[in-house]
Motif scaffolding. Sequence first.
Motif, PDB file in Angstrom:
ATOM      1  N   VAL A 151       0.790  -1.104  -0.098  1.00 48.33           N
ATOM      2  CA  VAL A 151      -0.025   0.021  -0.059  1.00 48.33           C
ATOM      3  C   VAL A 151       0.981   1.121  -0.040  1.00 48.33           C
ATOM      4  O   VAL A 151       1.693   1.411   0.778  1.00 48.33           O
ATOM      5  N   LEU A 152       0.565   2.098  -0.961  1.00 46.03           N
ATOM      6  CA  LEU A 152       1.599   3.380  -1.006  1.00 46.03           C
ATOM      7  C   LEU A 152       0.589   4.551  -0.813  1.00 46.03           C
ATOM      8  O   LEU A 152      -0.385   4.726  -1.431  1.00 46.03           O
ATOM      9  N   LEU A 153       1.007   5.265   0.405  1.00 45.87           N
ATOM     10  CA  LEU A 153       0.147   6.614   0.494  1.00 45.87           C
ATOM     11  C   LEU A 153       1.026   7.687   0.391  1.00 45.87           C
ATOM     12  O   LEU A 153       2.169   7.647   1.023  1.00 45.87           O
ATOM     13  N   THR A 154       0.744   8.549  -0.368  1.00 45.11           N
ATOM     14  CA  THR A 154       1.737   9.934  -0.555  1.00 45.11           C
ATOM     15  C   THR A 154       0.463  11.011  -0.147  1.00 45.11           C
ATOM     16  O   THR A 154      -0.571  11.079  -0.290  1.00 45.11           O
ATOM     17  N   ALA A 155       1.274  12.071   0.301  1.00 41.17           N
ATOM     18  CA  ALA A 155       0.630  13.295   0.599  1.00 41.17           C
ATOM     19  C   ALA A 155       1.315  14.521  -0.061  1.00 41.17           C
ATOM     20  O   ALA A 155       2.635  14.548  -0.004  1.00 41.17           O
ATOM     21  N   ALA A 156       0.542  15.578  -0.535  1.00 40.63           N
ATOM     22  CA  ALA A 156       1.077  16.692  -1.118  1.00 40.63           C
ATOM     23  C   ALA A 156       0.253  17.750  -0.688  1.00 40.63           C
ATOM     24  O   ALA A 156      -0.945  18.020  -0.711  1.00 40.63           O
ATOM     25  N   ALA A 157       0.980  19.097  -0.281  1.00 37.07           N
ATOM     26  CA  ALA A 157       0.377  20.329   0.187  1.00 37.07           C
ATOM     27  C   ALA A 157      -0.310  20.722  -1.209  1.00 37.07           C
ATOM     28  O   ALA A 157       0.383  20.623  -2.352  1.00 37.07           O
ATOM     29  N   GLY A 158      -1.431  21.381  -1.255  1.00 33.21           N
ATOM     30  CA  GLY A 158      -2.213  21.855  -2.412  1.00 33.21           C
ATOM     31  C   GLY A 158      -2.923  20.878  -3.138  1.00 33.21           C
ATOM     32  O   GLY A 158      -3.570  19.658  -2.719  1.00 33.21           O
ATOM     33  N   TYR A 159      -2.533  20.725  -4.550  1.00 35.11           N
ATOM     34  CA  TYR A 159      -3.168  19.840  -5.383  1.00 35.11           C
ATOM     35  C   TYR A 159      -2.108  18.644  -5.843  1.00 35.11           C
ATOM     36  O   TYR A 159      -0.946  19.285  -5.751  1.00 35.11           O
ATOM     37  N   ALA A 160      -2.565  17.550  -6.377  1.00 36.59           N
ATOM     38  CA  ALA A 160      -1.523  16.839  -6.708  1.00 36.59           C
ATOM     39  C   ALA A 160      -0.746  17.214  -7.824  1.00 36.59           C
ATOM     40  O   ALA A 160      -1.065  17.873  -8.762  1.00 36.59           O
ATOM     41  N   PRO A 161       0.483  16.808  -7.700  1.00 40.09           N
ATOM     42  CA  PRO A 161       1.579  17.369  -8.763  1.00 40.09           C
ATOM     43  C   PRO A 161       1.014  16.429 -10.001  1.00 40.09           C
ATOM     44  O   PRO A 161       0.527  15.455 -10.003  1.00 40.09           O
ATOM     45  N   ARG A 162       1.535  17.152 -11.124  1.00 34.76           N
ATOM     46  CA  ARG A 162       0.956  16.454 -12.539  1.00 34.76           C
ATOM     47  C   ARG A 162       1.586  15.233 -12.757  1.00 34.76           C
ATOM     48  O   ARG A 162       1.096  14.253 -13.156  1.00 34.76           O
ATOM     49  N   LEU A 304      -3.007  26.246  -6.761  1.00 33.99           N
ATOM     50  CA  LEU A 304      -4.073  26.481  -7.353  1.00 33.99           C
ATOM     51  C   LEU A 304      -4.623  25.464  -8.392  1.00 33.99           C
ATOM     52  O   LEU A 304      -3.797  24.561  -8.762  1.00 33.99           O
ATOM     53  N   LEU A 305      -5.646  25.693  -8.620  1.00 34.21           N
ATOM     54  CA  LEU A 305      -6.441  24.544  -9.699  1.00 34.21           C
ATOM     55  C   LEU A 305      -7.043  25.454 -10.695  1.00 34.21           C
ATOM     56  O   LEU A 305      -7.864  26.487 -10.485  1.00 34.21           O
ATOM     57  N   LEU A 306      -6.668  25.210 -11.859  1.00 37.82           N
ATOM     58  CA  LEU A 306      -7.315  25.833 -12.981  1.00 37.82           C
ATOM     59  C   LEU A 306      -8.246  24.787 -13.852  1.00 37.82           C
ATOM     60  O   LEU A 306      -7.789  23.676 -14.359  1.00 37.82           O
ATOM     61  N   ALA A 307      -9.581  25.043 -14.021  1.00 41.20           N
ATOM     62  CA  ALA A 307     -10.497  24.084 -14.376  1.00 41.20           C
ATOM     63  C   ALA A 307     -11.665  24.694 -15.086  1.00 41.20           C
ATOM     64  O   ALA A 307     -12.300  25.669 -14.380  1.00 41.20           O
ATOM     65  N   ASP A 308     -11.961  24.516 -16.344  1.00 38.20           N
ATOM     66  CA  ASP A 308     -13.464  25.103 -16.666  1.00 38.20           C
ATOM     67  C   ASP A 308     -13.267  26.744 -16.709  1.00 38.20           C
ATOM     68  O   ASP A 308     -14.528  27.190 -16.529  1.00 38.20           O
ATOM     69  N   GLY A 309     -12.194  27.139 -17.029  1.00 41.29           N
ATOM     70  CA  GLY A 309     -12.026  28.523 -16.693  1.00 41.29           C
ATOM     71  C   GLY A 309     -11.987  29.254 -15.611  1.00 41.29           C
ATOM     72  O   GLY A 309     -12.557  30.568 -15.441  1.00 41.29           O
ATOM     73  N   ARG A 310     -12.144  28.491 -14.532  1.00 43.63           N
ATOM     74  CA  ARG A 310     -12.071  29.221 -13.064  1.00 43.63           C
ATOM     75  C   ARG A 310     -10.892  28.752 -12.451  1.00 43.63           C
ATOM     76  O   ARG A 310     -10.263  27.502 -12.584  1.00 43.63           O
ATOM     77  N   LEU A 311     -10.339  29.702 -11.383  1.00 44.83           N
ATOM     78  CA  LEU A 311      -9.373  29.451 -10.623  1.00 44.83           C
ATOM     79  C   LEU A 311      -9.683  29.579  -9.456  1.00 44.83           C
ATOM     80  O   LEU A 311     -10.586  30.074  -8.855  1.00 44.83           O
ATOM     81  N   ARG A 312      -9.051  28.140  -8.345  1.00 50.08           N
ATOM     82  CA  ARG A 312      -9.582  28.113  -7.229  1.00 50.08           C
ATOM     83  C   ARG A 312      -8.348  27.933  -6.305  1.00 50.08           C
ATOM     84  O   ARG A 312      -7.463  26.961  -6.877  1.00 50.08           O
ATOM     85  N   PHE A 313      -8.110  28.244  -5.121  1.00 51.38           N
ATOM     86  CA  PHE A 313      -7.083  27.739  -4.295  1.00 51.38           C
ATOM     87  C   PHE A 313      -7.241  26.477  -3.566  1.00 51.38           C
ATOM     88  O   PHE A 313      -8.470  25.898  -3.522  1.00 51.38           O
ATOM     89  N   ALA A 314      -6.346  25.734  -3.261  1.00 53.73           N
ATOM     90  CA  ALA A 314      -6.535  24.528  -2.247  1.00 53.73           C
ATOM     91  C   ALA A 314      -7.151  24.826  -1.120  1.00 53.73           C
ATOM     92  O   ALA A 314      -7.593  23.794  -0.773  1.00 53.73           O
ATOM     93  N   GLY A 315      -7.256  25.756  -0.565  1.00 51.94           N
ATOM     94  CA  GLY A 315      -7.949  26.078   0.693  1.00 51.94           C
ATOM     95  C   GLY A 315      -7.914  27.600   1.062  1.00 51.94           C
ATOM     96  O   GLY A 315      -7.164  28.423   0.463  1.00 51.94           O
ATOM     97  N   ALA A 316      -8.949  27.877   1.947  1.00 55.07           N
ATOM     98  CA  ALA A 316      -8.937  29.186   2.304  1.00 55.07           C
ATOM     99  C   ALA A 316      -7.794  29.813   3.016  1.00 55.07           C
ATOM    100  O   ALA A 316      -7.395  31.154   2.786  1.00 55.07           O
ATOM    101  N   VAL A 317      -7.132  28.826   3.864  1.00 53.45           N
ATOM    102  CA  VAL A 317      -5.832  29.611   4.337  1.00 53.45           C
ATOM    103  C   VAL A 317      -4.746  29.699   3.685  1.00 53.45           C
ATOM    104  O   VAL A 317      -4.111  30.892   3.839  1.00 53.45           O
ATOM    105  N   LEU A 318      -4.619  28.964   2.608  1.00 59.31           N
ATOM    106  CA  LEU A 318      -3.635  29.447   1.587  1.00 59.31           C
ATOM    107  C   LEU A 318      -4.027  30.743   0.925  1.00 59.31           C
ATOM    108  O   LEU A 318      -3.327  31.556   0.869  1.00 59.31           O
ATOM    109  N   ARG A 319      -5.259  30.943   0.490  1.00 57.76           N
ATOM    110  CA  ARG A 319      -5.570  32.184   0.091  1.00 57.76           C
ATOM    111  C   ARG A 319      -5.496  33.251   0.948  1.00 57.76           C
ATOM    112  O   ARG A 319      -4.815  34.404   0.813  1.00 57.76           O
ATOM    113  N   ARG A 320      -6.044  33.400   2.233  1.00 60.01           N
ATOM    114  CA  ARG A 320      -5.655  34.399   3.267  1.00 60.01           C
ATOM    115  C   ARG A 320      -4.262  34.411   3.641  1.00 60.01           C
ATOM    116  O   ARG A 320      -3.740  35.819   3.796  1.00 60.01           O
TER     117      ARG A 320
END
Length: 916
Positions: A151-162, A304-320
Amino acid sequence: MTGRTSRTTTAPRLHGRGPQLRALAALSDRLPERAGVLVVTGEPGIGRTALLDHAAHSFPAGPVHRPHADPAPGRRPYGGLRAVLRALDPGGPRGPADPEAGAGVLLAALRAAAGGEPLLLCVDDVHLWDGPSLAVLGRAARRLTEAGPVVLLTAAAGYAPRELAGLPTTHLLPLSPSAAAAVLDDATGTGADQAVRDALLEEADGNPALLLALAGRLSCADPAGSRPLPAPPADPGTLTAVAGPFLRGLPPDADGLLLVTAAALRGAEGDGGDGGDVDAGVVGAALSGRGLLLDPLADASPALLLADGRLRFAGAVLRRAVYAGAAPDRRRAAHLALARVLEGDGDRLRALLHRAWAATGADPELAAELTAAASDPRCPAPHRLRSLAHARAAELTTDEAARGRCRTAAAGQALHAGLPRRALELLDTTAHPSLPDAVRGRAELLRGSVQLLDGPTATARESLLTAAALLAVPAPELSAVAGTRAMDAAWAAGDLPGCLEALSRAPRRDDGPDDYHRGLRSALEGRLEDAVAPLERVVASARDHARAAELARAAGAALVLGDLPTASRAAARAVALARADGDRLVVPRALEYLAYAELRSGRHPQARTHAEEGLRAARAAGQRNTAAGHRAVLALVASIEGVPAEVAGHAGEALDTARRHGLAQTATLAQWALGRADLGRGRPLEAADRLGPLVRPGPRRGHFAVWMLAVPCFVEVAVLAGRESEARHALEDLAAWSAFGADPQAPAQLLRCRALLAPPDLADELYTRALDLHERATGDFERARTALLYGKWLRRRRRLREARDLLGAALVGFESCGARVWADQARGELRAHRAAAPGTPRAGALDRLTPQQCRIARHVADGATNREVARILSVSTRTVDYHLRKVFAALGVRSRVELVRLVEQAERPEGERRGA
């Protein structure tokens, strides 16, 4: 990096991560047949590492390898891969400089370390890894079955690397309020002041690391609320401490993209948190003056995540953290760039707001422009955006009265946006005696409105009466609104004189609202016939209105009249319009009217659906009082469905808020639910003790508008409990209520109650007439209850064929509305009927008993005491004692426990008995 394979026996405590823990358990359950992969992502502080720690501590199948990041991780090619290989085998290979070959080396190392046994590899913070190592990890994860049961568990801050795209991923969202509260309790105990807790929970917005950091800023005295919280609670330093390490070392262009996106989200329609996104075209246009390309930058930033022409942060704390940590001149430049783009797009309100955020001092002219745009009803803007605009205008103006008007307007919009705490914060700055009466009156009107939804009703009433007095001359229409809401507060508290006083203070008008006042006054004064015409005009006038608030008021008037179909239609339309307008103030209340109308109509499944939806909406809008009302409705539905734990849970929550905030109507409904649940479970003595105070005159009597609804239940339990005199007295009140016509079930219930108290020569006709009246009203439950009682009455008089038909109809009726415990009663009566019918075979040990002994045995097996059985069967306790001794002798049992087992065995279907 270093590795470890040891673990303690106790996993770290997690709150609110049930789905993720189940996903981890599923990976372990598939071993050793299949390997498994899971990528855990989320903003800094959200609990990624805690989840991996839990997995490492609780992995049951074999060794755990947990490489940890070095204090200063490098970005050398294959540095991350080499660290994992060292953890798996300190003397093994270090990995070639080729991704495909490196994947093979990693898989071979995993296979060797596993040795054919299950193995868990936890790799945290892979966002710090170099690109080649990530490529190796991604390739190896896709071929993990080659390594065996791993079993392989990985964790990354933000969104998953490409490089890890396409692998099974779980993105951790903020904790729910209840889970966050549990985290806070673990850190500070449960003795913190509720206001302090609420402020910390709201500021942390579900991020556990930020919540703990905020709790750490409190002094020893602060949890008790003796000192004000630090202002602001989450200052730039605290935000940076949580999210800063993730943001350090970004390329300047990526840093600029994050800042402009964070600035744009301040004016987005959402709340700017994890669920908020912004038009990528606007951000790209604001960045285009610097010659930056948006797509490559967004792709390179895991924040950040760019999808369907919209940008969002991985979380509110990051944005703040991005916004708070930027230099002031960079923030102003971002806002000005966005203002230019939005002005060109014709979005004047947002453009002005970004210009205002870029301003460095007072600017009365800009404040006036911003106020005018925020107040323009033709501007299609959400309530939260209008609130932000009015609040910023208040900061830019130099006139104290104008500042008060702006803050009051901001508070009003915040209330409609579902932000009552923010509304109160704004109102606290407008309580200055030098302000004009119109400003102070509006502020008190809003303050009382917030308290009506989320505070003590007595406080709300006084604020609203103060508002009515202050607004009487400068704004008589608003004064009438304040008077009506003061009446609502008194109504919720069960304060009949207070209702009449509030109505007397409301200015008189010739249109709809005066009809509402006139109709309610007549109803409250007992002149029910005079209330009908004015309230009918209120209901009729609402058909021409397209405003949700008027429709909700019409739904309330229709409920008073007993016009349940109209109440349902008006409330449903109010919900739809309020949602279309983004008005979170009206939705929970309109759903409460809708749920209550469905409940009164006997459509219990629909009532449950609307109450559950209303409870979610009330919680989201910070309306604890409305949430308690929905809890009471859910308790009533559960009392019909026969789920004791659910009744107790919903009623307990409703009563907790009702007692603290003085909600007499909610408390009455919740107590009625508990009493009806006792009746359904065959506990008439407990039900009578609970319902008696609600329906008897005196200080403990239930709410004046709803206690009559509990009278039919009380009459039934009082008869069973041998308290007929109390039942007869309550029947007089039920007769008056039935004559008003506000409850379509009341006439049939009245006849049913009279039948319960009538001599045999009259009861038969009363039951028959009650069933006839039930046919004219909706609701299977009440008709089934009458049929059940009539069927019992007939069976006791050996009119078995008639009894069988009615008991069968009762069973069908209870099943159709999900009344399980009541359906069980009907089935028990049908079993007793079969036992009493001549020539009917009985299977099992119970065939040795007489019909009366059979009934007593079943009631005892259901947990009833001898006294309760006597009340249910209308016999003496001595008779029950006698028959129970005969039962024990006939069945060869020596205790009630043995009797329960034997009855349960006899009640099973024949096939199950053979299998046993």
